[in-house]
Design a protein around this motif. Structure first.
Motif, PDB file in Angstrom:
ATOM      1  N   ALA A   7      12.977 -17.477 -46.021  1.00 50.78           N
ATOM      2  CA  ALA A   7      12.378 -16.380 -45.349  1.00 50.78           C
ATOM      3  C   ALA A   7      13.415 -15.125 -45.763  1.00 50.78           C
ATOM      4  N   ARG A   8      12.964 -13.970 -46.018  1.00 46.33           N
ATOM      5  CA  ARG A   8      13.801 -12.898 -46.160  1.00 46.33           C
ATOM      6  C   ARG A   8      13.914 -11.637 -45.155  1.00 46.33           C
ATOM      7  N   SER A   9      12.846 -11.983 -44.299  1.00 43.28           N
ATOM      8  CA  SER A   9      12.794 -10.931 -43.068  1.00 43.28           C
ATOM      9  C   SER A   9      13.717 -11.321 -42.057  1.00 43.28           C
ATOM     10  N   HIS A  10      14.229 -10.440 -41.465  1.00 44.27           N
ATOM     11  CA  HIS A  10      15.224 -10.698 -40.261  1.00 44.27           C
ATOM     12  C   HIS A  10      14.644 -10.780 -38.772  1.00 44.27           C
ATOM     13  N   ALA A  11      13.208 -10.528 -39.012  1.00 42.39           N
ATOM     14  CA  ALA A  11      12.400 -10.520 -37.596  1.00 42.39           C
ATOM     15  C   ALA A  11      12.854 -11.367 -36.653  1.00 42.39           C
ATOM     16  N   SER A  12      12.771 -12.756 -37.109  1.00 46.26           N
ATOM     17  CA  SER A  12      13.341 -13.972 -36.190  1.00 46.26           C
ATOM     18  C   SER A  12      14.617 -13.714 -35.396  1.00 46.26           C
ATOM     19  N   SER A  13      15.234 -13.182 -36.229  1.00 48.71           N
ATOM     20  CA  SER A  13      16.839 -12.979 -35.785  1.00 48.71           C
ATOM     21  C   SER A  13      17.009 -11.809 -34.814  1.00 48.71           C
ATOM     22  N   TYR A  14      16.054 -10.867 -35.006  1.00 48.67           N
ATOM     23  CA  TYR A  14      15.910  -9.853 -33.962  1.00 48.67           C
ATOM     24  C   TYR A  14      15.465 -10.359 -32.612  1.00 48.67           C
ATOM     25  N   LEU A  15      14.502 -10.960 -32.844  1.00 49.81           N
ATOM     26  CA  LEU A  15      13.626 -11.599 -31.663  1.00 49.81           C
ATOM     27  C   LEU A  15      14.736 -12.456 -30.886  1.00 49.81           C
ATOM     28  N   GLU A  16      15.516 -13.182 -31.579  1.00 50.00           N
ATOM     29  CA  GLU A  16      16.442 -14.155 -30.964  1.00 50.00           C
ATOM     30  C   GLU A  16      17.386 -13.382 -30.234  1.00 50.00           C
ATOM     31  N   GLY A  17      17.831 -12.167 -30.760  1.00 48.94           N
ATOM     32  CA  GLY A  17      18.942 -11.463 -30.324  1.00 48.94           C
ATOM     33  C   GLY A  17      18.240 -10.607 -28.980  1.00 48.94           C
ATOM     34  N   GLY A  18      17.001 -10.577 -28.998  1.00 51.16           N
ATOM     35  CA  GLY A  18      16.335  -9.740 -27.707  1.00 51.16           C
ATOM     36  C   GLY A  18      16.354 -10.886 -26.613  1.00 51.16           C
ATOM     37  N   VAL A  19      15.954 -12.239 -27.052  1.00 57.66           N
ATOM     38  CA  VAL A  19      16.032 -13.074 -25.972  1.00 57.66           C
ATOM     39  C   VAL A  19      17.255 -13.219 -25.171  1.00 57.66           C
ATOM     40  N   LEU A  20      18.363 -13.152 -26.102  1.00 55.78           N
ATOM     41  CA  LEU A  20      19.712 -13.401 -25.552  1.00 55.78           C
ATOM     42  C   LEU A  20      20.084 -12.102 -24.589  1.00 55.78           C
ATOM     43  N   VAL A  21      19.686 -10.845 -25.299  1.00 58.68           N
ATOM     44  CA  VAL A  21      19.844  -9.699 -24.035  1.00 58.68           C
ATOM     45  C   VAL A  21      19.081  -9.723 -23.066  1.00 58.68           C
ATOM     46  N   VAL A  22      17.805 -10.296 -22.993  1.00 64.17           N
ATOM     47  CA  VAL A  22      17.445 -10.531 -21.515  1.00 64.17           C
ATOM     48  C   VAL A  22      18.091 -11.347 -20.764  1.00 64.17           C
ATOM     49  N   GLU A  23      18.418 -12.627 -21.599  1.00 65.72           N
ATOM     50  CA  GLU A  23      19.027 -13.651 -20.658  1.00 65.72           C
ATOM     51  C   GLU A  23      20.494 -13.267 -20.145  1.00 65.72           C
TER      52      GLU A  23
END
Ligand SMILES: [Cu+2]
Length: 269
Positions: A60-76
Motif C-alpha cells: 500500500a502506498r497510501s497513508h490513510a490507515s496510519s492516520y486512522l490508527e493515529g486518530g484512534v490513539l488520540v481518542v483513547e
C-alpha cells in the motif's frame, strides 16, 4: 443515557460520571468494531485472488490507515488523560476531610466484614491484638479505653446515612479481599498491613431503592470481589442506607444496647 448497557441501579453521587464514561467507551468500541469489520470486509473483496492473481510486492502506498490508527490513539488518550485519570484521582486523592464525613472502619477477614463506628464521641478506641476473640471481639477492641466505650461494631451489616460523604477505612486481617458495592460504583481491595480509604456519597436510601426497583427485599450487598479462599462465596455483607434521622436513631439504639451490655457485665463481675 446508559440504560442500554444494563448497569446495576445507581445509588451514589459520583457514579453518574463513571457510567457516562463507560457509555462513551462502549460507543467508541462499537464504532471501532463496525469500522474495522467494514475495512476487513472491503480488503477481502478488493484484494480477492481472482482479481489479483499475483501479489503486489510494492504494498500500500497510501497513508490513510496510519492516520486512522493515529486518530484512534488520540481518542483513547483523550479518554485516559482527560476523563479516566481525573475521575480516578477524585476517588483516591481528594478524600474529603474526616470532620465533614462519616468515617467507618471496615476490616475484612475470612469470610466476613467487621464494621466499626467511632460512636458519638467521634474517636475510635484502642484495639489490641491480644484481645482478639473470633467469637466475641473480632477486632480486639479494648472497652476499658474511654474512647472505645461507645464504639459500635457490627458483623456484615453496614449502616450508612444518605447524602453524606462516607469514608470507609478498609483493612484486612488475613488475605487480600475486595470491598465492592456495584450500586455505589466503588470497588477497592483490602490488603493486609494497609489501611486504604475509599469514599462515596450514597444518594438513594434502601427504602427508596425498594420502591424504585419494585423489589421489597432489595438489599445493597457488599460482595468480596477477590477470590479469598474456600468460603469466598459466602463473604457477603449488607449495606442499609437510611435517611439521616433514622441513622441517628439507629446509632442511639446501638448506644442503649452497649449500656445494657455494660450493666450485665457489672452484674457478672
Ligand atoms: Cu474475601
Amino acid at each position: 443515557m446508559t440504560e442500554w448497557l444494563g448497569l446495576p441501579a445507581l445509588a451514589s453521587t459520583h457514579g453518574g460520571q463513571i457510567d457516562s464514561l463507560i457509555g462513551w467507551m462502549h460507543l467508541f468500541m462499537l464504532v471501532l468494531f463496525v469500522g474495522w469489520g467494514a475495512f476487513f470486509t472491503y480488503v477481502l473483496i478488493r484484494f480477492r485472488r481472482s482479481r489479483n492473481p499475483v501479489a503486489s510486492y510494492g504494498g500500500a502506498r497510501s497513508h490513510a490507515s496510519s492516520y486512522l490508527e493515529g486518530g484512534v490513539l488520540v481518542v483513547e488518550m483523550v479518554f485516559l488523560f482527560a476523563f479516566s485519570i481525573p475521575l480516578w484521582a477524585a476517588r483516591v486523592d481528594h478524600v474529603p476531610p474526616e470532620n465533614e464525613a462519616l468515617v467507618v472502619h471496615v476490616t475484612a477477614e475470612q469470610f466476613a466484614w467487621n464494621v466499626r463506628y467511632a460512636g458519638p464521641d467521634g474517636a475510635f478506641g484502642r484495639t489490641d491484638i491480644k484481645l482478639i476473640d473470633l467469637q466475641n471481639n473480632p477486632l480486639g477492641l479494648d472497652r476499658s479505653d474511654p474512647a472505645a466505650k461507645d464504639d459500635v461494631t457490627t458483623l456484615n451489616q453496614l449502616y450508612l446515612p444518605a447524602n453524606r460523604p462516607i469514608i470507609v477505612k478498609l483493612r484486612s486481617k488475613d488475605v487480600i479481599h475486595s470491598f465492592g458495592v456495584p450500586e455505589f460504583r466503588v470497588k477497592q481491595d483490602a490488603i493486609p498491613g494497609l489501611t486504604i480509604p475509599l469514599w462515596f456519597i450514597p444518594s438513594v436510601t434502601t427504602a427508596e431503592m425498594r420502591d424504585r426497583t419494585g423489589n421489597p427485599d432489595f438489599q445493597y450487598e457488599i460482595a468480596c470481589a477477590q477470590l479469598c479462599g474456600l468460603g469466598h462465596y459466602r463473604m457477603r455483607g449488607f449495606v442499609t442506607v437510611l435517611p439521616d434521622e433514622e441513622f441517628r436513631q439507629w446509632m442511639d439504639a446501638e448506644q442503649v444496647k452497649l449500656e445494657d451490655q455494660g450493666e450485665t457485665d457489672d452484674i457478672w463481675q
